[in-house]
Design an enzyme around this catalytic site. Structure first.
Site, PDB file in Angstrom:
ATOM      1  N   HIS A 100       0.839  -1.205   0.000  1.00 38.84           N
ATOM      2  CA  HIS A 100       0.000   0.000   0.000  1.00 38.84           C
ATOM      3  C   HIS A 100       0.874   1.255   0.000  1.00 38.84           C
ATOM      4  CE1 HIS A 100      -2.757  -2.919   2.255  1.00 38.84           C
ATOM      5  NE2 HIS A 100      -3.483  -2.586   1.215  1.00 38.84           N
ATOM      6  N   LEU A 145       3.131  -9.257  -0.869  1.00 37.93           N
ATOM      7  CA  LEU A 145       2.598  -8.692   0.364  1.00 37.93           C
ATOM      8  C   LEU A 145       1.077  -8.625   0.278  1.00 37.93           C
ATOM      9  CD1 LEU A 145       4.936  -5.744   1.371  1.00 37.93           C
ATOM     10  CD2 LEU A 145       5.223  -8.196   1.676  1.00 37.93           C
ATOM     11  N   SER A 146       0.426  -8.915   1.404  1.00 31.88           N
ATOM     12  CA  SER A 146      -1.030  -8.877   1.476  1.00 31.88           C
ATOM     13  C   SER A 146      -1.429  -8.686   2.926  1.00 31.88           C
ATOM     14  CB  SER A 146      -1.599 -10.206   0.962  1.00 31.88           C
ATOM     15  OG  SER A 146      -2.941 -10.355   1.378  1.00 31.88           O
ATOM     16  N   SER A 147      -2.511  -7.958   3.140  1.00 30.03           N
ATOM     17  CA  SER A 147      -3.007  -7.814   4.519  1.00 30.03           C
ATOM     18  C   SER A 147      -3.312  -9.178   5.110  1.00 30.03           C
ATOM     19  CB  SER A 147      -4.263  -6.943   4.546  1.00 30.03           C
ATOM     20  OG  SER A 147      -3.987  -5.672   4.001  1.00 30.03           O
TER      21      SER A 147
END
Ligand code: AMP
Length: 313
Positions: free
Chosen positions: A44, A193-195
């Protein structure tokens, strides 16, 4: 008379919950917008830095809204990670001025009865695996674009099909916004990457890097001259069979329209996408078939911001 909140640049962007305050704070400014569901990470942050660069003297708005409409009944809406303080810090350090954080009744008041559905690109892959998901995405993105009215909106290639759906909606509905895709940010292991990676332990994350290895195997087969869709797909499946605790939703080799082909041409829009459940968590990833198209891809340690040269749909 109440004055609109004064936007601040720096570690603590102003949090705005009311659309009228948002409009007042943005009036007269160039605006770049990054829609998110929060639990912000370096992926993000890379979008936010690209937004900052897109409107040097303007306002960068990050929305944090966990959109109930894009979750299925048995999905992780209630346990989706939430951390507004952390989001303020990450967004501020990356250059955001405002964090728009509406509540659910603001976005979906009683009697809400409109939805936007994009056919074609939203139908296969995640569209088939998650019925209604892209209608929820398109509806909330259109609402957010109407509230923020940005000049530029940034989306991650991490959600390649979502980027295609948004581009198609923006084109079909003549929305006055410049949609830009930003390459996927990865851990050094290759894991995107990921929440949702927050659900995984360090060891599980290391194992989840098998997804990106499978995508790279497809790229390697393509680089070696393989053009048969089924054979390219098999190169990825062969890697996934080495993984423990993996249940595959799909691994597909598709063109820019998100549909599989028997023979893949040399179109830079060709992509390989994977979705799988590992350790109870649904993870997705994708890469271009031609590895050089990914020249702008960054890892957390490099963290370079670059905009993609190709875009779906
Ligand atoms: P989300 O909060 O997961 O809805 O994501 C918000 C935006 O960030 C979407 O446009 C995503 O594609 C993008 N994004 C999420 N993870 C990454 C990543 N690893 N690299 C680049 N963009 C990302």
């Amino acid at each position: 008379m109440t004055l609109p909140p004064e936007p601040q640049v720096g570690p603590h962007p102003t949090v705005i919950t009311d659309p009228a305050d948002l409009r007042a704070a943005l009036r007269g400014h160039a605006v770049a917008f990054v829609p998110t569901m929060g639990a912000l990470h370096e992926g993000h942050a890379t979008l936010i830095r690209a937004a900052r660069a897109a409107v040097p003297g303007g306002r960068v708005v990050v929305s944090v809204f966990v959109n109930p409409m894009q979750f299925g009944p048995n999905e992780d809406l209630s346990r989706y990670p939430r951390d507004l303080d952390g989001d303020r810090r990450v967004a501020g350090e990356a250059g955001a001025d405002l964090l728009f954080h509406p509540d659910v009744p603001t976005m979906y008041p009683d009697g809400f009865s409109t939805s936007v559905s994009v056919s074609g690109v939203s139908e296969p892959l995640d569209g088939a695996a998650r019925p209604g998901h892209f209608t929820g995405v398109a509806t909330v993105v259109l609402k957010l674009l109407n509230l923020v009215r940005p000049d530029v909106a940034l989306f991650g290639e991490k959600d390649w099909q979502q980027l295609a759906v948004v581009r198609r909606m923006v084109r079909d509905l003549n929305l006055p916004v410049d949609v830009r895709g930003v390459p996927t940010v990865r851990e050094d292991s290759g894991l995107a990457l990921s929440s949702r990676n927050a659900y995984l332990s360090a060891d599980q994350r290391a194992q989840a890097a098998v997804l990106s290895r499978a995508l790279r195997a497809v790229q390697a087969a393509y680089a070696g001259g393989e053009r048969r869709g089924a054979a390219l797909r098999q190169a990825g499946l062969d890697v996934l069979t080495t993984a423990a605790d993996l249940s595959l939703d799909y691994l597909s080799v598709v063109g820019g329209d998100m549909h599989e082909r028997e023979i893949m041409d040399n179109d830079p829009m060709n992509r390989v996408l994977v979705a799988a459940r590992m350790f109870g968590v649904r993870l997705i990833d994708n890469m271009p078939l031609a590895a050089h198209v990914a020249a702008g891809q960054s890892t957390v340690s490099q963290s370079t911001v670059s905009q993609s040269t190709v875009s779906p749909a």
